[in-house]
Design a protein around this motif. Sequence first.
Motif, PDB file in Angstrom:
ATOM      1  N   ALA A   1      47.831  38.379  37.591  1.00 22.24           N
ATOM      2  CA  ALA A   1      47.171  37.974  39.109  1.00 22.24           C
ATOM      3  C   ALA A   1      45.734  38.173  38.975  1.00 22.24           C
ATOM      4  O   ALA A   1      45.120  37.461  39.515  1.00 22.24           O
ATOM      5  CB  ALA A   1      47.727  38.818  40.051  1.00 22.24           C
TER       6      ALA A   1
ATOM      7  N   ARG B   1      43.893  38.113  36.637  1.00 17.35           N
ATOM      8  CA  ARG B   1      43.487  36.892  35.502  1.00 17.35           C
ATOM      9  C   ARG B   1      42.744  37.708  34.411  1.00 17.35           C
ATOM     10  O   ARG B   1      41.828  37.203  33.819  1.00 17.35           O
ATOM     11  CB  ARG B   1      42.466  35.736  35.958  1.00 17.35           C
ATOM     12  CG  ARG B   1      43.162  35.168  36.955  1.00 17.35           C
ATOM     13  CD  ARG B   1      42.385  33.956  37.548  1.00 17.35           C
ATOM     14  NE  ARG B   1      42.448  32.607  36.660  1.00 17.35           N
ATOM     15  CZ  ARG B   1      41.378  32.435  36.002  1.00 17.35           C
ATOM     16  NH1 ARG B   1      40.299  33.090  36.063  1.00 17.35           N
ATOM     17  NH2 ARG B   1      41.495  31.372  35.527  1.00 17.35           N
TER      18      ARG B   1
ATOM     19  N   ARG C   1      48.227  42.775  46.829  1.00 19.71           N
ATOM     20  CA  ARG C   1      48.711  41.311  46.722  1.00 19.71           C
ATOM     21  C   ARG C   1      49.934  41.302  47.866  1.00 19.71           C
ATOM     22  O   ARG C   1      49.982  40.024  48.374  1.00 19.71           O
ATOM     23  CB  ARG C   1      49.130  41.215  45.431  1.00 19.71           C
ATOM     24  CG  ARG C   1      48.205  41.323  44.386  1.00 19.71           C
ATOM     25  CD  ARG C   1      48.711  40.687  43.001  1.00 19.71           C
ATOM     26  NE  ARG C   1      49.579  41.580  42.401  1.00 19.71           N
ATOM     27  CZ  ARG C   1      51.089  41.149  42.041  1.00 19.71           C
ATOM     28  NH1 ARG C   1      51.142  39.911  42.458  1.00 19.71           N
ATOM     29  NH2 ARG C   1      51.594  41.845  41.487  1.00 19.71           N
TER      30      ARG C   1
ATOM     31  N   GLY D   1      48.647  40.225  51.170  1.00 20.92           N
ATOM     32  CA  GLY D   1      48.207  39.003  51.123  1.00 20.92           C
ATOM     33  C   GLY D   1      46.615  38.846  50.679  1.00 20.92           C
ATOM     34  O   GLY D   1      45.885  37.866  50.793  1.00 20.92           O
ATOM     35  N   VAL D   2      46.083  39.855  50.051  1.00 17.66           N
ATOM     36  CA  VAL D   2      44.864  39.804  49.662  1.00 17.66           C
ATOM     37  C   VAL D   2      44.664  39.086  48.429  1.00 17.66           C
ATOM     38  O   VAL D   2      45.506  38.959  47.432  1.00 17.66           O
ATOM     39  CB  VAL D   2      44.429  41.251  49.335  1.00 17.66           C
ATOM     40  CG1 VAL D   2      42.739  41.287  48.514  1.00 17.66           C
ATOM     41  CG2 VAL D   2      44.510  42.102  50.612  1.00 17.66           C
ATOM     42  N   ASP D   3      43.751  38.110  48.278  1.00 17.17           N
ATOM     43  CA  ASP D   3      43.527  37.121  47.154  1.00 17.17           C
ATOM     44  C   ASP D   3      43.180  37.936  46.013  1.00 17.17           C
ATOM     45  O   ASP D   3      42.101  38.783  46.149  1.00 17.17           O
ATOM     46  CB  ASP D   3      42.539  36.272  47.501  1.00 17.17           C
ATOM     47  CG  ASP D   3      42.376  35.043  46.554  1.00 17.17           C
ATOM     48  OD1 ASP D   3      42.570  35.191  45.217  1.00 17.17           O
ATOM     49  OD2 ASP D   3      42.254  33.919  46.997  1.00 17.17           O
ATOM     50  N   PRO D   4      43.943  37.980  44.857  1.00 21.16           N
ATOM     51  CA  PRO D   4      43.689  38.907  43.683  1.00 21.16           C
ATOM     52  C   PRO D   4      42.002  38.461  43.237  1.00 21.16           C
ATOM     53  O   PRO D   4      41.334  39.436  42.574  1.00 21.16           O
ATOM     54  CB  PRO D   4      44.515  38.086  42.708  1.00 21.16           C
ATOM     55  CG  PRO D   4      45.840  37.734  43.357  1.00 21.16           C
ATOM     56  CD  PRO D   4      45.173  37.259  44.630  1.00 21.16           C
ATOM     57  N   ALA D   5      41.811  37.230  43.707  1.00 21.09           N
ATOM     58  CA  ALA D   5      40.289  36.989  43.204  1.00 21.09           C
ATOM     59  C   ALA D   5      39.499  38.106  43.999  1.00 21.09           C
ATOM     60  O   ALA D   5      38.132  37.990  43.408  1.00 21.09           O
ATOM     61  CB  ALA D   5      39.987  35.451  43.458  1.00 21.09           C
ATOM     62  N   ALA D   6      39.300  37.989  45.149  1.00 25.49           N
ATOM     63  CA  ALA D   6      38.750  39.040  46.060  1.00 25.49           C
ATOM     64  C   ALA D   6      38.955  40.298  45.605  1.00 25.49           C
ATOM     65  O   ALA D   6      37.662  41.123  45.368  1.00 25.49           O
ATOM     66  CB  ALA D   6      39.314  39.148  47.299  1.00 25.49           C
TER      67      ALA D   6
ATOM     68  N   VAL E   1      36.054  39.708  49.827  1.00 31.77           N
ATOM     69  CA  VAL E   1      36.527  38.570  50.658  1.00 31.77           C
ATOM     70  C   VAL E   1      35.486  37.741  51.196  1.00 31.77           C
ATOM     71  O   VAL E   1      35.740  36.425  51.073  1.00 31.77           O
ATOM     72  CB  VAL E   1      37.449  39.127  51.759  1.00 31.77           C
ATOM     73  CG1 VAL E   1      37.981  37.852  52.342  1.00 31.77           C
ATOM     74  CG2 VAL E   1      38.686  39.852  51.207  1.00 31.77           C
TER      75      VAL E   1
ATOM     76  N   LEU F   1      33.654  35.947  48.129  1.00 33.29           N
ATOM     77  CA  LEU F   1      34.625  34.778  47.874  1.00 33.29           C
ATOM     78  C   LEU F   1      34.673  33.706  48.439  1.00 33.29           C
ATOM     79  O   LEU F   1      34.501  32.489  47.781  1.00 33.29           O
ATOM     80  CB  LEU F   1      36.060  35.428  47.486  1.00 33.29           C
ATOM     81  CG  LEU F   1      37.182  34.298  46.903  1.00 33.29           C
ATOM     82  CD1 LEU F   1      36.742  33.987  45.541  1.00 33.29           C
ATOM     83  CD2 LEU F   1      38.550  35.030  46.982  1.00 33.29           C
TER      84      LEU F   1
ATOM     85  N   ARG G   1      33.232  29.762  47.215  1.00 35.83           N
ATOM     86  CA  ARG G   1      34.302  28.740  47.370  1.00 35.83           C
ATOM     87  C   ARG G   1      33.623  27.624  48.150  1.00 35.83           C
ATOM     88  O   ARG G   1      33.722  26.210  47.704  1.00 35.83           O
ATOM     89  CB  ARG G   1      35.721  29.346  47.831  1.00 35.83           C
ATOM     90  CG  ARG G   1      36.234  29.893  46.659  1.00 35.83           C
ATOM     91  CD  ARG G   1      37.745  30.419  46.948  1.00 35.83           C
ATOM     92  NE  ARG G   1      38.562  30.700  45.901  1.00 35.83           N
ATOM     93  CZ  ARG G   1      39.755  31.546  45.911  1.00 35.83           C
ATOM     94  NH1 ARG G   1      40.243  31.933  47.071  1.00 35.83           N
ATOM     95  NH2 ARG G   1      40.258  31.839  44.855  1.00 35.83           N
TER      96      ARG G   1
END
Length: 409
Positions: A117, A119, A301, A304-309, A334, A337, A341
């Motif tokens: 998740a 990456r 996760r 609902g937290v974005d793994p990128a954040a 957050v 990010l 984006r």
Amino acid sequence: MHAWPASEVPALPGSGRDLRIHDTATGGRVTLVPGPVARLYVCGITPYDATHMGHAATYNAFDLVQRVWLDTKRQVHYVQNVTDIDDPLLERAAANGDDWEALAQRETALFREDMTALRLLPPRHYVGAVESIPKIVPLVERLRDAGAAYELEGDIYFSVASDAHFGEVSGLDAEAMRLLSAERGGDPDRPGKKNPVDPMLWMAARPGEPSWDGASLGPGRPGWHIECVAIALEHFGMGFDVQGGGSDLIFPHHEMGASHAQALTGEHPFAKSYVHAGMVALHGEKMSKSKGNLVFVSALRREGVDPAAIRLALLSHHYRADWEWTDAVLAEAVERLGRWRAAVSRPDGPSADALLAEVREALADDLDAPAALAAVDRWAAAQAAGGGTDEGAPGLVSRTVDALLGVAL
């Protein structure tokens, strides 16, 4: 044991710079100049609980090392272990009424999910301690037969006096070593030891605990440090480029591992450089499983937290710094990010050539991820102000952030 799937690393124009990084053993910065294949060993988890932010911060740091090396057009041979047999694992399994093997397998699987998740690039070889026992036993026998190890009530201990270079990784004095040994799994007060900090190589079988055939050593299980030595020597031999982990591994784990290998081979050094990540705290104390003050990647996760954040939150602190996880740290990540984006979603923007150069320079300078983030922030601010018409810029920024920082926009 299998690792996790690799995310694709986008190609960037040009080439990055060689990495200058802080080496614990020398206390200063060194320039890493590996061969065509850079060799990295990072000590892995003891799988008795889920991946917390301290783990994530450490593995994020060494993911950056890999990405800098890949950007110099090198290949990376990355090895990571799993300590899937050790006292903390057995203690947790007993406390929970769980089977220790099932616990290890379950938590290792969750760790893989978290790494995927986030990456983080996987190791080429992901190796468990249990599967390495057939390779560990002959090493312990060799150390014993060479006089570098001794028996004490059936257990086999390594004699630190057998390595002339003992102490060079940590630079600690005898009293500091003794205190840390007691704190980090050693038994400095056990009567009969030649040196209080001598670590165990082979623990004779205990009633009610798992054990394996140790050939001439008798049934038992391996000590902590010899596990990583066996794995690293098998895949790299001596003198690989970087051994890494959290700063809590400097002593005893990395100090002892180096001495084990050096006593076995008569060569020095075990690793050319030792690189360590700082500790992450919560409510003023270092995150640790023993204290229970943990923020888990998997829990965030599930919320609902974005793994990128999550990854941006980690990147906002220098890898060597000790820092504290807070709600504000995550909220800032957050928000960042979202800005990034939005910036790359436009059809054009300010030229990103200088940004790529800035990010490369920042990461080559002791993995200065906060400086790299600041560079992207400046480009995003210029984009929001309508400062350019380069149609290729948003794509280059997106690829730069993905390839070098591991964040997918």
